[in-house]
Every structure is written in C-alpha cells, then in structure tokens.
Design a protein around this motif. Structure first.
Motif, PDB file in Angstrom:
ATOM      1  N   SER A 317      56.015  -7.638 -27.159  1.00  0.00           N
ATOM      2  CA  SER A 317      54.678  -7.061 -27.032  1.00  0.00           C
ATOM      3  C   SER A 317      54.695  -5.919 -26.038  1.00  0.00           C
ATOM      4  N   HIS A 318      53.779  -5.001 -26.246  1.00  0.00           N
ATOM      5  CA  HIS A 318      53.687  -3.767 -25.459  1.00  0.00           C
ATOM      6  C   HIS A 318      52.257  -3.636 -24.955  1.00  0.00           C
ATOM      7  N   LEU A 319      52.107  -3.540 -23.652  1.00  0.00           N
ATOM      8  CA  LEU A 319      50.781  -3.376 -23.047  1.00  0.00           C
ATOM      9  C   LEU A 319      50.701  -1.991 -22.420  1.00  0.00           C
ATOM     10  N   THR A 320      49.697  -1.250 -22.845  1.00  0.00           N
ATOM     11  CA  THR A 320      49.391   0.051 -22.249  1.00  0.00           C
ATOM     12  C   THR A 320      48.078  -0.089 -21.503  1.00  0.00           C
ATOM     13  N   VAL A 321      48.025   0.414 -20.287  1.00  0.00           N
ATOM     14  CA  VAL A 321      46.800   0.234 -19.498  1.00  0.00           C
ATOM     15  C   VAL A 321      46.415   1.538 -18.820  1.00  0.00           C
ATOM     16  N   SER A 322      45.144   1.862 -18.924  1.00  0.00           N
ATOM     17  CA  SER A 322      44.564   2.985 -18.200  1.00  0.00           C
ATOM     18  C   SER A 322      43.438   2.431 -17.332  1.00  0.00           C
ATOM     19  N   SER A 323      42.702   3.302 -16.698  1.00  0.00           N
ATOM     20  CA  SER A 323      41.624   2.823 -15.834  1.00  0.00           C
ATOM     21  C   SER A 323      40.456   2.265 -16.630  1.00  0.00           C
ATOM     22  N   THR A 324      40.405   2.541 -17.932  1.00  0.00           N
ATOM     23  CA  THR A 324      39.255   2.104 -18.730  1.00  0.00           C
ATOM     24  C   THR A 324      39.592   1.114 -19.830  1.00  0.00           C
TER      25      THR A 324
END
Ligand code: FE2
Length: 353
Positions: A317-324
């Motif tokens: 699995s791949h998690l991408t995270v930004s501030s929103t």
C-alpha cells in the motif's frame, strides 16, 4: 454521467463509479481529473508536489518460500522508481518474521529478507515496525526481543539499518520535517480473555503490559493535535472481513478511543489480504495491508456486504499525505492498482476502485 454517488455509509462517504476498467489501467491524477465533473471532486485529485509518501506491507517475512515476498518487494521498488517516489517511511505492519530466526538480531535473514529486499537506494528512510503474533513466537528465543535489539544495534555489516522499533508501542510524526501525521504504533498482541489457541495464549503482551499500553494510548490521544492527521497502526485489525474476523478486545478497548478522538485511519495486517472498510458514523477508515508475502487466506465476508474493498491478493500500500488530504492506494505484486481512496482532513472519504 454520474461520477459521484452517495452510499448508505453516510454523507461524508462517496464512491466514484464508472470506467472502472479504465481507472485500473491508467490510474493517475490526470485521468481522474478528466473524469471528474464536480469542482469538489476535482479539487481532491490535484497532485501536491509537497506531499509526503510512504509505503507499507504486512505479513511479509515468510520462512518457507520467499517467492511472494520477493515479487511484492520487486513491485514496490519498480513502483517507487517508475513514479519518481522517494518514500519518507516504510511501515512494517507485523508478522515480520515467520518461523525460526536463528541468531536473533544477528540472523542472516535480516540482510536477505529486509536490508536487501527493501534496499536503501530505493527506501532511504526509516522502516517503522510493530510486532505481530508470529513475532512473539520464541523460535528459538523471542523474535520480538530480537527486533528491539536490532534497532538498538542500529547497524549492519554494510551500514546503518533503517529498521525502527524503539519499543513495543511508540509515537512518531511523519514526515520528520513539517509533520503532517501523528502516528501511534501499537502492540495488538492481547492476552485473550477466552478462546484462542494455546500458542496465542502463551506469546502475547502480559496483562500488565496490556494495561500500561492502554493508559499510554489514552494519554497520547488526550494530547492536543499538532498535525492535520492522526493515524494508528497495529498488527491485528479491529474490524476485518478476513479469516480472523473482528477483534473483540480491540473493539472493546481501542475502538471507543478511536471514535472519541477521531482517529483518521487505522492500519493493520494479520489477515493475508488487502481491505478497506468504512462504517457509517465512524470517523476512522480501516485499512488492512496483509499481502506482503505470507500464504494468502480466504475472506469470510464479501466486501459487497461490508466494504468498500477486500481482495485475497498479494500486494502493498502507498499513502500520500498533504496538509489537506491523505490518499491510500492498494497495489498488487505487479504494481497494478487494486483500490484507492482519498480522505480529507475534514473527514470526507472518496473511493476510487
Ligand atoms: Fe498475524
């Protein structure tokens, strides 16, 4: 064309429908933007060049046959390379060592099945690990103790290790600079009140450790939030459509805390499949990534009954995270897209599958 459809799961949960085959083949922000006709949907899918990335696997350190682990690891390497991803963390979701770990922290399996399988030229980042039930086996000595010791030693014959398991339960922030997620890593190996095999009864936290961890968890969750997202990880799922099913002790002890403190996501393994579960009114997305290499197991509940997604398949699995927002993608052992969803900091979930 209807692209966004309300589901029985509640007003903050949306499924993107239509063109599923196209999505599987060409899953990319540009393709999704081309599909989205609503401003709210399009705004979710804009790639953020400042976003942080991490990859995760569970149930990966198989002993008998390394073929599946090797295939998934190769897919992770190719996936990161082809997409230009420099992961800032790996999450090792437990059952890190099946079978015998002769030599403990000095076993040759560390080099072969961790350091070289997930090499530092691709994964130049910490590998945050938690203990699964197989790690608790004393084979020949406690493998959990070996994993803690390997962290303390901190180096291999060829350089520093990225293995990071400072204690049975711990907290870290991700990414290290300008953190976006507070991670709480837990030990889900609970002494069972009733049921379970003799092996499970013997190799778990002690009741005292169980109580200490629960008190610690409550204190951590009471702390003021300093990041947009709060994610908890433990080897055993709280809820699962897989062979092990829902976990009565985690449902009793942890689930009310997740609800009270609005934990955004719970990451687990244990069932050897890939899942994503949502429940109406529950603030937490439940993710299982248990396809890292061990023999696959059959699900008990069809994801059509409780989902939105579940599949008996190897993958990561791949998690991408930004501030929103966070974007979670399940990938198979060829790097193909299985399922994906976006979760915003306001609790809206949009599924692409
Ligand atoms: Fe497990």
């Amino acid at each position: 064309m209807c692209l966004e459809m309300m589901t029985p799961l509640g007003p903050d949960f949306h499924i993107v429908t239509g063109r599923r085959r196209f999505l599987r083949q060409t899953f990319a922000y540009s393709a999704l933007l081309a599909l989205g006709s609503k401003t709210s949907l399009s705004s979710l899918l804009i790639a953020d060049p400042t976003a942080a990335e991490l990859l995760m696997i569970g149930d990966w350190g198989y002993d008998d046959n390394h073929a599946a682990q090797s295939a998934v690891a190769a897919a992770m390497r190719r996936y990161a390379h082809s997409r230009g991803i420099n992961p800032q963390a790996l999450l090792m979701l437990g059952d890190n060592w099946y079978g015998e770990l002769a030599g403990g922290a000095h076993s040759s399996r560390w080099q072969r099945q961790f350091e070289e399988m997930y090499p530092p030229d691709v994964f130049a980042c910490p590998a945050y690990a938690i203990a699964g039930n197989h790690d608790y086996e004393r084979w020949p000595e406690s493998k959990v103790s070996a994993e803690l010791e390997y962290t303390r030693i901190g180096k291999t014959a060829t350089g520093p290790t990225r293995w990071t398991m400072p204690s049975l339960w711990y907290r870290f922030e991700f990414p290290a600079t300008k953190p976006l997620i507070t991670f709480i890593a837990l030990d889900s190996n609970m002494p069972l009140v009733d049921g379970g095999s003799g092996r499970e009864r013997e190799f778990t936290l002690t009741p005292q450790q169980q109580a200490e961890q629960l008190s610690w968890l409550k204190r951590e969750l009471e702390r003021p939030r300093t990041t947009p997202f709060l994610v908890v990880m433990g080897h055993h799922p709280v809820y699962s459509n897989g062979v092990h099913g829902d976990h009565p002790i985690l449902m009793r002890d942890w689930n009310p805390l997740f609800q009270k403190h609005k934990v955004d996501m719970y990451l687990a393994g244990h069932d050897h499949d890939m899942q994503h579960l949502e429940f109406e009114g529950h603030p937490t997305s439940f993710v299982i990534s248990g396809g890292g290499g061990a023999l696959l197991t059959n699900p008990k509940i069809d994801p059509a009954q409780r989902g939105p997604y579940g599949q008996k398949i190897y993958g990561f699995s791949h998690l991408t995270v930004s501030s929103t927002q966070m974007t979670l993608r399940h990938l198979d052992s060829n790097g193909g897209k299985l399922h994906a969803f976006v979760r915003t900091s306001r609790g809206k979930v949009v599924v692409f599958s």
